[in-house]
Design an enzyme around this catalytic site. Structure first.
Site, PDB file in Angstrom:
ATOM      1  N   ASP A  47      -2.355  -0.487   5.794  1.00  0.00           N
ATOM      2  CA  ASP A  47      -2.702   0.210   7.042  1.00  0.00           C
ATOM      3  C   ASP A  47      -4.168   0.622   7.119  1.00  0.00           C
ATOM      4  OD1 ASP A  47      -2.335   2.384   5.053  1.00  0.00           O
ATOM      5  OD2 ASP A  47      -2.636   3.671   6.804  1.00  0.00           O
TER       6      ASP A  47
ATOM      7  N   LYS B  55      -8.646  -4.846  -3.437  1.00  0.00           N
ATOM      8  CA  LYS B  55      -7.236  -5.042  -3.765  1.00  0.00           C
ATOM      9  C   LYS B  55      -6.921  -6.525  -3.960  1.00  0.00           C
ATOM     10  CE  LYS B  55      -5.318  -0.948  -1.469  1.00  0.00           C
ATOM     11  NZ  LYS B  55      -4.331  -0.445  -0.488  1.00  0.00           N
TER      12      LYS B  55
ATOM     13  N   GLY C 240      -5.421   2.514  -3.478  1.00  0.00           N
ATOM     14  CA  GLY C 240      -6.671   3.071  -3.940  1.00  0.00           C
ATOM     15  C   GLY C 240      -6.451   4.212  -4.922  1.00  0.00           C
TER      16      GLY C 240
ATOM     17  N   ASP D 239       0.866  -1.171   0.000  1.00  0.00           N
ATOM     18  CA  ASP D 239       0.000   0.000   0.000  1.00  0.00           C
ATOM     19  C   ASP D 239       0.907   1.227   0.000  1.00  0.00           C
ATOM     20  OD1 ASP D 239      -2.383   1.652   0.506  1.00  0.00           O
ATOM     21  OD2 ASP D 239      -1.553   1.846   2.527  1.00  0.00           O
ATOM     22  N   ILE D 240       0.366   2.372  -0.359  1.00  0.00           N
ATOM     23  CA  ILE D 240       1.185   3.584  -0.441  1.00  0.00           C
ATOM     24  C   ILE D 240       0.990   4.485   0.779  1.00  0.00           C
ATOM     25  CG2 ILE D 240       1.594   5.706  -1.747  1.00  0.00           C
ATOM     26  CD1 ILE D 240       1.139   4.165  -4.292  1.00  0.00           C
ATOM     27  N   ASP D 241      -0.171   5.113   0.882  1.00  0.00           N
ATOM     28  CA  ASP D 241      -0.396   6.112   1.936  1.00  0.00           C
ATOM     29  C   ASP D 241      -0.485   5.454   3.301  1.00  0.00           C
ATOM     30  OD1 ASP D 241      -0.851   8.675   0.294  1.00  0.00           O
ATOM     31  OD2 ASP D 241      -2.158   7.216  -0.667  1.00  0.00           O
TER      32      ASP D 241
ATOM     33  N   ASN E 102      -9.257  -0.416   3.356  1.00  0.00           N
ATOM     34  CA  ASN E 102      -9.282  -1.033   2.030  1.00  0.00           C
ATOM     35  C   ASN E 102      -8.201  -2.102   1.865  1.00  0.00           C
ATOM     36  OD1 ASN E 102      -7.185   0.837   2.076  1.00  0.00           O
ATOM     37  ND2 ASN E 102      -7.440   1.417  -0.068  1.00  0.00           N
TER      38      ASN E 102
END
Length: 257
Positions: free
Chosen positions: A207, A184, A43, A8-10, A210
C-alpha cells in the site's frame, strides 16, 4: 501458477486499528493450507514483526525494506550500512537538528531522548515503546535501517546530498533510509532464488511508496484500496482496502482461496 505471496504489514495485513481483520487472517491461513508460501515484506525491523508473524504462523520475512531476509531461521540476505557513509549522514542530520533512529537485528534506538516526533511515530505503529537513547549505537553495531525525522520540504536536500541512500516517507514526520541499491524487490529476489521460485510465480500485496519495486518485480502486484496514489501505476490489480477485506477479496478473485 502462483507459489508464493509476499505481504506488506502496515496498511495491508494490518488495518487502521493496527490489527489483522478476522477475514484476512482466515484467508492467509487458508492460503498456507493450500500449499503456498507466505512471506512478510516490510520496512519494519525483525523485532517489530513478532506479533504478526506469530499470529499468522509465518517464519519467513523481508525486513528493513529489503536489507535483511530470513526463511525459517536461515538468513538469506543481510546488507548493513557502510559506516563511513552513515557517519557523514549522521553528521549532516545533526547540524540540522533532525533526530535519527537506528535499527540492527535485535534492537532499535535513537540519538535523541524522548523526542516527541519519535514518540508519535512509534505510537502510530502500536509498538508500545519509545526507542531508548543510545547515540553511539551505530558505532558498535551493524545498522540495517535508519529513520530520519524531518519535514517533507526538507527531504529533497538529503536526496541530493546522499544519492547513495534511498529515502521513503512512511509517516508525516519520518522517512526510512536504506542503501540506494536495496528495496523490498531485492530482498524478494534473494528469497525467490533461495526457494527456486520464479518472479512470475510470486504475488505481492502493498500500500505504500516502499512497495513500488516489489509490485513491479513479481508476477502479480496488488495494491490495496487504501494505497498511496503514487503506488497504483505499479500494480497489476487494485483490491479493496485493508479495512474492507482487500486481501481475501483479491485472493478469491485469483482463485487461490
Amino acid at each position: 501458477m502462483f507459489k508464493i505471496v509476499f505481504f506488506d504489514i502496515d496498511g495491508t495485513l494490518l488495518n487502521q486499528e493496527k490489527i489483522i481483520p478476522s477475514n484476512t487472517l482466515k484467508a492467509v491461513l487458508q492460503l498456507k493450507q493450500n500449499g503456498l508460501e507466505v512471506v512478510l515484506a516490510t520496512g519494519r525491523a525483525p523485532h517489530h514483526l513478532t506479533a504478526v508473524s506469530e499470529q499468522l504462523g509465518v517464519n519467513a520475512f523481508i525486513s528493513f525494506n529489503g536489507a535483511y531476509a530470513s526463511y525459517k531461521g536461515k538468513t538469506i540476505q543481510a546488507i548493513p550500512f557502510n559506516k563511513t557513509l552513515l557517519g557523514k549522514f549522521i553528521q549532516y542530520a545533526g547540524k540540522k537538528n533532525h533526530p535519527l533512529v537506528f535499527s540492527n537485528l535485535e534492537k532499535t534506538v535513537s540519538n535523541v531522548m524522548n523526542h516527541p516526533e519519535v514518540i508519535e511515530s512509534f505510537d502510530s505503529l502500536n509498538l508500545n515503546y519509545t526507542p531508548e537513547y543510545q547515540p553511539d549505537f551505530w558505532h558498535k553495531e551493524e545498522i540495517f535501517e535508519v529513520m530520519l525525522y524531518c519535514k517533507a520540504h526538507e527531504e529533497e536536500t538529503y536526496k541530493k546530498l546522499f544519492p547513495e541512500f534511498s529515502f521513503v516517507r512512511w509517516h508525516p514526520l519520518a522517512l526510512d533510509v536504506i542503501p540506494a541499491t536495496l528495496s523490498k524487490a531485492t530482498g524478494i529476489k534473494a528469497m525467490l532464488e533461495y526457494l527456486g521460485i520464479k518472479p512470475e510465480e510470486a504475488i505481492a500485496f502493498g500500500d505504500g511508496l516502499n512497495d513500488k519495486e516489489m509490485l513491479s518485480f513479481v508476477g502479480m502486484g496488488i495494491a490495496m484500496g487504501n494505497s498511496h496514489q503514487d503506488l497504483l501505476p505499479y500494480a497489476d490489480m487494485i483490491t479493496r482496502s485493508a479495512d474492507d477485506d482487500g486481501i481475501p477479496y483479491a485472493l478469491s478473485k485469483l482463485g487461490l482461496i
